[in-house]
Design a protein around this motif. Sequence first.
Motif, PDB file in Angstrom:
ATOM      1  N   GLU A  40      12.004  -5.311  -9.298  1.00  0.00           N
ATOM      2  CA  GLU A  40      13.093  -6.193  -9.724  1.00  0.00           C
ATOM      3  C   GLU A  40      12.584  -7.242 -10.711  1.00  0.00           C
ATOM      4  OE1 GLU A  40      15.508  -8.065  -6.632  1.00  0.00           O
ATOM      5  OE2 GLU A  40      16.056  -9.636  -8.049  1.00  0.00           O
ATOM      6  N   GLY A  41      13.361  -7.462 -11.763  1.00  0.00           N
ATOM      7  CA  GLY A  41      12.979  -8.456 -12.765  1.00  0.00           C
ATOM      8  C   GLY A  41      12.130  -7.845 -13.868  1.00  0.00           C
ATOM      9  N   ARG A  42      11.538  -6.694 -13.577  1.00  0.00           N
ATOM     10  CA  ARG A  42      10.706  -6.016 -14.567  1.00  0.00           C
ATOM     11  C   ARG A  42      11.432  -4.768 -15.081  1.00  0.00           C
ATOM     12  NH1 ARG A  42       7.084  -6.349 -18.443  1.00  0.00           N
ATOM     13  NH2 ARG A  42       6.370  -8.167 -17.298  1.00  0.00           N
ATOM     14  N   HIS A  43      11.913  -3.948 -14.127  1.00  0.00           N
ATOM     15  CA  HIS A  43      12.592  -2.700 -14.509  1.00  0.00           C
ATOM     16  C   HIS A  43      14.103  -2.747 -14.341  1.00  0.00           C
ATOM     17  CE1 HIS A  43       8.472  -1.455 -13.304  1.00  0.00           C
ATOM     18  NE2 HIS A  43       8.560  -0.778 -14.414  1.00  0.00           N
ATOM     19  N   PHE A  44      14.582  -3.714 -13.575  1.00  0.00           N
ATOM     20  CA  PHE A  44      16.030  -3.821 -13.388  1.00  0.00           C
ATOM     21  C   PHE A  44      16.362  -5.255 -12.975  1.00  0.00           C
ATOM     22  CE2 PHE A  44      14.177  -2.658  -9.332  1.00  0.00           C
ATOM     23  CZ  PHE A  44      14.823  -3.451  -8.409  1.00  0.00           C
ATOM     24  N   VAL A  45      17.655  -5.613 -13.136  1.00  0.00           N
ATOM     25  CA  VAL A  45      18.094  -6.951 -12.731  1.00  0.00           C
ATOM     26  C   VAL A  45      18.751  -6.865 -11.356  1.00  0.00           C
ATOM     27  CG1 VAL A  45      18.341  -7.898 -15.046  1.00  0.00           C
ATOM     28  CG2 VAL A  45      20.234  -6.605 -14.045  1.00  0.00           C
ATOM     29  N   SER A  46      18.776  -7.994 -10.640  1.00  0.00           N
ATOM     30  CA  SER A  46      19.231  -7.988  -9.245  1.00  0.00           C
ATOM     31  C   SER A  46      20.697  -7.595  -9.136  1.00  0.00           C
ATOM     32  CB  SER A  46      19.022  -9.363  -8.627  1.00  0.00           C
ATOM     33  OG  SER A  46      19.760 -10.313  -9.371  1.00  0.00           O
ATOM     34  N   THR A  47      21.457  -7.739 -10.222  1.00  0.00           N
ATOM     35  CA  THR A  47      22.899  -7.487 -10.154  1.00  0.00           C
ATOM     36  C   THR A  47      23.261  -6.025 -10.396  1.00  0.00           C
ATOM     37  OG1 THR A  47      22.975  -8.125 -12.479  1.00  0.00           O
ATOM     38  CG2 THR A  47      23.575  -9.811 -10.866  1.00  0.00           C
ATOM     39  N   ASP A 101      24.159  -2.195  -9.982  1.00  0.00           N
ATOM     40  CA  ASP A 101      24.832  -1.459  -8.915  1.00  0.00           C
ATOM     41  C   ASP A 101      23.791  -0.691  -8.090  1.00  0.00           C
ATOM     42  OD1 ASP A 101      26.433   0.181  -7.369  1.00  0.00           O
ATOM     43  OD2 ASP A 101      26.920   1.550  -9.010  1.00  0.00           O
ATOM     44  N   PRO A 102      23.737  -0.927  -6.767  1.00  0.00           N
ATOM     45  CA  PRO A 102      22.686  -0.290  -5.952  1.00  0.00           C
ATOM     46  C   PRO A 102      22.714   1.240  -6.001  1.00  0.00           C
ATOM     47  CG  PRO A 102      24.252  -1.480  -4.555  1.00  0.00           C
ATOM     48  CD  PRO A 102      24.566  -1.849  -5.961  1.00  0.00           C
ATOM     49  N   ALA A 103      23.897   1.844  -6.133  1.00  0.00           N
ATOM     50  CA  ALA A 103      23.957   3.320  -6.212  1.00  0.00           C
ATOM     51  C   ALA A 103      23.278   3.801  -7.493  1.00  0.00           C
ATOM     52  CB  ALA A 103      25.406   3.801  -6.141  1.00  0.00           C
ATOM     53  N   ARG A 104      23.511   3.074  -8.577  1.00  0.00           N
ATOM     54  CA  ARG A 104      22.853   3.448  -9.833  1.00  0.00           C
ATOM     55  C   ARG A 104      21.350   3.230  -9.745  1.00  0.00           C
ATOM     56  NH1 ARG A 104      26.748   1.697 -14.906  1.00  0.00           N
ATOM     57  NH2 ARG A 104      28.507   3.001 -14.286  1.00  0.00           N
ATOM     58  N   LEU A 105      20.947   2.196  -9.044  1.00  0.00           N
ATOM     59  CA  LEU A 105      19.517   1.936  -8.890  1.00  0.00           C
ATOM     60  C   LEU A 105      18.861   3.047  -8.066  1.00  0.00           C
ATOM     61  CD1 LEU A 105      17.228  -0.039  -9.486  1.00  0.00           C
ATOM     62  CD2 LEU A 105      17.823  -1.248  -7.374  1.00  0.00           C
ATOM     63  N   GLY A 121      24.826   1.745  -0.555  1.00  0.00           N
ATOM     64  CA  GLY A 121      25.008   2.117  -1.962  1.00  0.00           C
ATOM     65  C   GLY A 121      23.743   2.754  -2.516  1.00  0.00           C
ATOM     66  N   PHE A 122      22.617   2.135  -2.260  1.00  0.00           N
ATOM     67  CA  PHE A 122      21.334   2.642  -2.759  1.00  0.00           C
ATOM     68  C   PHE A 122      21.076   4.063  -2.234  1.00  0.00           C
ATOM     69  CE2 PHE A 122      16.763   3.256  -2.194  1.00  0.00           C
ATOM     70  CZ  PHE A 122      16.304   3.038  -3.491  1.00  0.00           C
ATOM     71  N   ALA A 123      21.256   4.244  -0.922  1.00  0.00           N
ATOM     72  CA  ALA A 123      21.003   5.555  -0.312  1.00  0.00           C
ATOM     73  C   ALA A 123      21.963   6.598  -0.876  1.00  0.00           C
ATOM     74  CB  ALA A 123      21.131   5.470   1.207  1.00  0.00           C
ATOM     75  N   ARG A 124      23.210   6.211  -1.122  1.00  0.00           N
ATOM     76  CA  ARG A 124      24.197   7.157  -1.644  1.00  0.00           C
ATOM     77  C   ARG A 124      23.783   7.672  -3.025  1.00  0.00           C
ATOM     78  NH1 ARG A 124      28.527   4.955  -3.969  1.00  0.00           N
ATOM     79  NH2 ARG A 124      28.376   3.167  -2.578  1.00  0.00           N
ATOM     80  N   THR A 134      21.733   5.290 -15.343  1.00  0.00           N
ATOM     81  CA  THR A 134      21.723   6.584 -14.633  1.00  0.00           C
ATOM     82  C   THR A 134      21.190   7.690 -15.542  1.00  0.00           C
ATOM     83  OG1 THR A 134      24.020   7.028 -15.241  1.00  0.00           O
ATOM     84  CG2 THR A 134      23.660   5.980 -13.121  1.00  0.00           C
ATOM     85  N   PRO A 135      19.915   7.617 -15.893  1.00  0.00           N
ATOM     86  CA  PRO A 135      19.357   8.651 -16.776  1.00  0.00           C
ATOM     87  C   PRO A 135      19.402  10.031 -16.106  1.00  0.00           C
ATOM     88  CG  PRO A 135      17.602   7.302 -15.826  1.00  0.00           C
ATOM     89  CD  PRO A 135      18.897   6.647 -15.451  1.00  0.00           C
TER      90      PRO A 135
END
Length: 324
Positions: free
Chosen positions: A46-53, A55-59, A97-100, A186-187
């Motif tokens: 977090e903060g390096r590869h993605f921002v905290s906001t 969407d957890p599913a996309r992450l 969301g993340f697990a989904r 979502t690559p």
Amino acid sequence: MGEFELIQRYFHRPTAHAALGIGDDCALLQPAEGMQLAISSDMLVEGRHFVSTVDPARLGHKALAVNLSDLAACGARPLAFTLALSLPQADEAWLSGFARGLLALADLHGCELVGGDTTRGPLNICITVFGEVPRGQALLRSGARPGDDLWVSGTLGDARLALEAFRGTVSLPAEAFAAARLRLETPTPRVALGLALRGIASSAIDISDGLLGDLGHILDASGVGADLLTTAAAGTMADRLGADSAEGSADAERRLACVLSGGDDYELAFTAPAARRHEVLAAGTASGTRLTRIGHIDGARGLRLRNAHGRLVEHRLASFDHFA
Ligand code: ADP
Ligand code: MG
């Protein structure tokens, strides 16, 4: 919710292929006869590869996608993965969301979650993927030869364009921004293409740090050089910036910079003998992947960029390096 309940609720699923999945000290994989294991790890911080906001599913999707992309670049078929998660808290909405997102992409590729580690700390996601490839058939960075064509899959530059829009350095129409953002968040790992290129491509790499930098790894490992056609490379990117696409215009320059050194594309750059052009195109068709020929390999070391008129173009566009 304790650590074990969290694992049980969000990540524990029956395995179909692995000999043993989550629940013991180790998972067990049984490589098939004549196959080699292809193994790769990628970490998202977090903060390096993605921002905290985000969407957890996309992450969740992206965390696995960047790993599957490495298997694709080796021409390996995904088998299984492990997930090491460091979480500030057990936020149920975030976890589900993340697990989904994660498990949907895993299912799409038949890649099973077989283990991992869960700990409290700053948000950090580390995945290790395991794939298989017939002995001696992995696509390596070191196989490019003078005379080979140079190819890329899909489109380049959108992820960087979305990042610049987030930073406010470019402004995009809403629709263009949404499309570029989808590519950033979502690559699509080019797994089917990597498999189809086995026995055809002479070298391959996935583009995570920008085309020029990653192509440089192929050239170094193979001991060769390349001529890259900037117009062909830039042509892979949709024109999201607006009207002025004349060569040399500010917009065209910006677009070229996104394509050449943007990063986070997760497309494949690969080489193949010119005599195998038809087979390459057939591999693109079979895997449903657009392919663009962007240059060729030659024996003189170094990377030369040429414009539409064949003239050499200056470039100072380095690739993304976390410690530069
Ligand atoms: P150990 O104490 O040996 O490190 P743990 O108690 O941490 O094992 O984990 C118990 C089981 O749960 C192990 O099989 C481990 O692989 C699995 N596991 C832990 N965290 C995760 C996770 N985030 N995703 C998937 N499996 C996990
Ligand atoms: Mg543990």
